[in-house]
Design an enzyme around this catalytic site. Structure first.
Site, short mmCIF file in Angstrom:
data_model
loop_
_atom_site.label_atom_id
_atom_site.label_comp_id
_atom_site.label_asym_id
_atom_site.label_seq_id
_atom_site.Cartn_x
_atom_site.Cartn_y
_atom_site.Cartn_z
N ASN A 1 0.88 -1.17 0.00
CA ASN A 1 0.00 0.00 0.00
C ASN A 1 0.92 1.22 0.00
O ASN A 1 1.47 1.59 1.04
CB ASN A 1 -0.88 -0.05 1.25
CG ASN A 1 -1.87 1.10 1.32
OD1 ASN A 1 -1.78 2.05 0.53
ND2 ASN A 1 -2.78 1.05 2.26
N ARG B 1 -11.06 15.96 6.65
CA ARG B 1 -11.82 16.39 5.47
C ARG B 1 -13.23 16.81 5.86
O ARG B 1 -13.85 16.19 6.73
CB ARG B 1 -11.93 15.24 4.45
CG ARG B 1 -10.61 14.80 3.89
CD ARG B 1 -10.82 13.81 2.74
NE ARG B 1 -9.60 13.11 2.44
CZ ARG B 1 -9.44 11.79 2.49
NH1 ARG B 1 -10.45 11.01 2.81
NH2 ARG B 1 -8.29 11.24 2.20
N LYS C 1 3.24 0.72 3.19
CA LYS C 1 2.86 -0.31 4.17
C LYS C 1 2.93 -1.64 3.45
O LYS C 1 2.52 -1.73 2.28
CB LYS C 1 1.43 -0.09 4.66
CG LYS C 1 1.28 1.10 5.55
CD LYS C 1 -0.13 1.14 6.13
CE LYS C 1 -0.50 2.56 6.49
NZ LYS C 1 -1.86 2.91 6.21
N GLY D 1 -12.75 5.61 9.56
CA GLY D 1 -11.35 5.70 9.95
C GLY D 1 -10.98 7.16 9.98
O GLY D 1 -11.83 8.02 10.23
N HIS E 1 -12.47 3.33 -0.70
CA HIS E 1 -12.53 2.32 0.38
C HIS E 1 -13.26 1.07 -0.08
O HIS E 1 -13.80 0.31 0.73
CB HIS E 1 -13.27 2.83 1.63
CG HIS E 1 -12.60 3.93 2.38
ND1 HIS E 1 -13.29 4.93 3.01
CD2 HIS E 1 -11.29 4.18 2.63
CE1 HIS E 1 -12.45 5.75 3.61
NE2 HIS E 1 -11.22 5.32 3.38
N ASP F 1 -8.29 12.85 16.30
CA ASP F 1 -8.33 11.50 16.86
C ASP F 1 -9.53 11.39 17.81
O ASP F 1 -9.64 12.15 18.77
CB ASP F 1 -7.01 11.22 17.62
CG ASP F 1 -6.89 9.75 17.99
OD1 ASP F 1 -7.88 9.19 18.53
OD2 ASP F 1 -5.82 9.17 17.74
N MET F 2 -10.40 10.45 17.51
CA MET F 2 -11.64 10.32 18.28
C MET F 2 -11.37 10.05 19.76
O MET F 2 -12.15 10.47 20.62
CB MET F 2 -12.52 9.21 17.66
CG MET F 2 -13.92 9.17 18.16
SD MET F 2 -14.81 10.76 18.06
CE MET F 2 -15.28 10.84 16.34
N GLY G 1 -10.96 2.33 12.19
CA GLY G 1 -10.48 2.78 13.50
C GLY G 1 -11.56 3.29 14.45
O GLY G 1 -11.66 2.83 15.59
N VAL G 2 -12.38 4.23 14.00
CA VAL G 2 -13.44 4.77 14.86
C VAL G 2 -14.58 3.76 14.98
O VAL G 2 -15.07 3.47 16.08
CB VAL G 2 -13.97 6.11 14.30
CG1 VAL G 2 -15.12 6.64 15.14
CG2 VAL G 2 -12.84 7.14 14.21
N GLU H 1 -8.26 -4.83 4.81
CA GLU H 1 -8.06 -4.55 3.39
C GLU H 1 -6.89 -5.36 2.82
O GLU H 1 -6.93 -5.79 1.67
CB GLU H 1 -7.83 -3.04 3.20
CG GLU H 1 -9.10 -2.26 3.46
CD GLU H 1 -8.88 -0.76 3.62
OE1 GLU H 1 -8.47 -0.35 4.71
OE2 GLU H 1 -9.12 -0.02 2.66
N ARG I 1 -2.48 -2.00 -3.62
CA ARG I 1 -3.67 -1.18 -3.47
C ARG I 1 -3.53 -0.02 -4.45
O ARG I 1 -2.54 0.73 -4.39
CB ARG I 1 -3.77 -0.64 -2.05
CG ARG I 1 -4.91 0.33 -1.91
CD ARG I 1 -4.95 0.93 -0.53
NE ARG I 1 -6.11 1.78 -0.43
CZ ARG I 1 -6.13 2.92 0.24
NH1 ARG I 1 -5.05 3.33 0.87
NH2 ARG I 1 -7.22 3.65 0.28
P1 AMP Z 1 -7.99 4.18 10.50
O1 AMP Z 1 -7.87 5.26 9.46
O2 AMP Z 1 -9.01 3.14 10.19
O3 AMP Z 1 -6.66 3.62 10.91
O4 AMP Z 1 -8.55 4.92 11.82
C1 AMP Z 1 -7.76 5.85 12.52
C2 AMP Z 1 -8.64 6.61 13.50
O5 AMP Z 1 -9.34 5.68 14.35
C3 AMP Z 1 -7.89 7.48 14.48
O6 AMP Z 1 -7.65 8.75 13.92
C4 AMP Z 1 -8.84 7.58 15.66
O7 AMP Z 1 -9.72 8.66 15.47
C5 AMP Z 1 -9.65 6.30 15.60
N1 AMP Z 1 -9.34 5.36 16.67
C6 AMP Z 1 -8.35 4.46 16.73
N2 AMP Z 1 -8.40 3.78 17.90
C7 AMP Z 1 -9.45 4.27 18.58
C8 AMP Z 1 -10.04 3.99 19.86
N3 AMP Z 1 -9.54 3.05 20.66
N4 AMP Z 1 -11.12 4.70 20.22
C9 AMP Z 1 -11.64 5.64 19.41
N5 AMP Z 1 -11.13 5.95 18.20
C10 AMP Z 1 -10.05 5.27 17.80
#
Ligand code: AMP
Length: 429
Positions: free
Chosen positions: A22, A257, A29, A226, A196, A298-299, A346-347, A400, A107
């Site tokens: 990727n 975004r 990656k 994510g 995605h 970041d959530m 992630g979220v 993925e 990818r």
């Molecule tokens: P991804 O792009 O799928 O890798 O998702 C990354 C995003 O997932 C991060 O910016 C966070 O906002 C969120 N995230 C990752 N771990 C957690 C968690 N344990 N609780 C809440 N949000 C998370």
């Protein structure tokens, strides 16, 4: 080397490893998978390529404890990145010169309308991916660099492109077309492509499995949340609507975004705020979304701030959830009947508060979340709705890389087991 045993039904394929790449603009990656049991042999990441602070993180997964090794210092370009990764793999006895390597799966973000399936990469395919650079200026150039680098490393191997857009090519024309002048749109290939797709395909299939049904039997809404985020409506295994458009900017509120916005905002920023096109691009793609709203993308951090009573973080959360709800409602209407709403990435996989808030108040649509089930942390696909709920709500971790490996291996393996040359340059069907 002893050839790996071949499983029944897979005929003459001896090489059963797939390297998945990727490639981003400044990162690569990678994962090496053993397709006998679809396990990971090693995973890694090279980041900040071209900077003095480049870093490689490599984790072999063949031994007992997975211990990550780190290399720091300038890695000049993608070729050097892949060479460094190959050295790390070789140190674990997993060298990329191995005859066990069956294919390299890449990818590729934008496949336009031409690439509806995984495709073995030829010069002609690469030219076509290059032709799509104007509609994917941030992504396709990095993907092309990754492909060329891998080709130079193993020119004898099939290199397979797996496109982020492919799963969405089944969208009906009325969902894919913007309501703008047709000639202008067609001249510049302006339409909704969606992204995605590898994740939406994998997660919608897994959700059907979780429900004990075939993909053809179910209608699902997938929420890939994510740092980038998108929703899709999948009817009987086929995507009929998705939230990202010409680029990944459209749709949900994301980490950085804006998602949906009145296009006139851009003219306004130009005319009234005197911003350039590039500045507006950066504003909407990199300085908006959760980051623009509250200073964090970041959530986890946003939830922490909300717990401390931070009002900006609370408003950002509410805007994020409100948009999600609108899409759940809209896609329920598009599908007519919904069997499951599925959270991933992630979220989606980790944030119970986001899942709870997005489904709250949607009882009329048959959607309910069980607080106890929602609080469970797990890496497995699982239901978070109570038994009595009319529509299932589920969490399905996305994968993925596994999907790319599966698709690349199936394409190469099918041709070989049929005693054919790998169908270089043809689309799979
Ligand atoms: P991804 O792009 O799928 O890798 O998702 C990354 C995003 O997932 C991060 O910016 C966070 O906002 C969120 N995230 C990752 N771990 C957690 C968690 N344990 N609780 C809440 N949000 C998370």
């Amino acid at each position: 080397m002893t050839p790996t045993p071949v499983k029944e039904g897979s005929a003459a394929v001896q090489a059963r490893r797939v390297l998945v790449l990727n490639s981003g603009s400044s990162s690569v990656k990678y994962q090496l998978l053993d397709m006998n049991d679809r396990s990971r042999l090693a995973i890694g990441l090279v980041e900040r390529i071209g900077e003095e602070t480049s870093r490689l993180l490599h984790t072999p997964l063949t031994g007992g404890d997975a211990e990550t090794r780190e290399r720091t210092g300038r890695i000049a370009d993608h070729a050097a990145a892949l060479k460094t990764a190959a050295e790390e793999l070789a140190a674990d006895g997993l060298g990329l010169d191995s005859p066990e390597l069956a294919a390299i799966g890449h990818r590729v973000v934008h496949g336009g309308l031409r690439f509806t399936r995984p495709t073995v990469i030829t010069d002609e395919v690469l030219t076509e991916i290059e032709r799509l650079v104007p509609v994917a200026p941030l992504h396709n150039p990095a993907n092309i660099t990754g492909i060329r680098t891998a080709q130079a490393l193993r020119p004898d191997l099939p290199q397979v492109a797996v496109f982020d857009t492919a799963f969405h090519t089944t969208m009906p024309e009325y969902a894919a077309r913007y309501a703008i002048d047709v000639e202008t749109a067609d001249a510049h290939r302006i339409r909704r492509y969606g992204f995605h797709g590898t994740s939406h395909a994998y997660v919608s299939r897994k959700a059907a499995e979780l429900l004990g049904r075939t993909p053809e039997e179910v209608n699902v809404i997938v929420l890939h949340l994510g740092n980038g985020a998108s929703a899709s409506a999948v009817a009987a295994g086929r995507c009929v609507e998705t939230s990202m458009g010409l680029t990944p900017l459209e749709g949900l509120v994301m980490g950085t975004r804006s998602g949906d916005i009145d296009p006139a905002v851009t003219f306004h920023l130009k005319r009234v705020a005197g911003m350039s096109t590039d500045e507006i691009d950066v504003l909407l793609n990199k300085r908006s979304g959760l980051l623009g709203l509250c200073g964090d993308n970041d959530m986890r951090e946003i939830r922490r701030r909300i717990d401390e009573g931070d009002e900006r973080a609370a408003l950002a959360f509410d805007i994020y959830v409100h948009r999600l709800k609108k899409y759940i409602g809209a896609y329920s209407a598009v599908l007519g009947r919904v069997d499951a709403v599925v959270f991933t990435a992630g979220v989606g996989e980790n944030s119970a508060p986001v899942r709870e808030a997005a489904i709250a108040g949607l009882e009329e649509l048959g959607l309910v979340v069980d607080a106890g089930l929602n609080a469970v942390r797990s890496g497995e696909p699982r239901l978070i709705s109570p038994n009595y709920a009319r529509v299932a709500v589920a969490v399905v971790p996305t994968d993925e890389e596994l999907e790319i490996a599966d698709q690349a291996f199936a394409l190469v393996g099918r041709a070989e087991s049929a005693g054919q040359e790998v169908p270089v340059g043809q689309v799979d069907n």
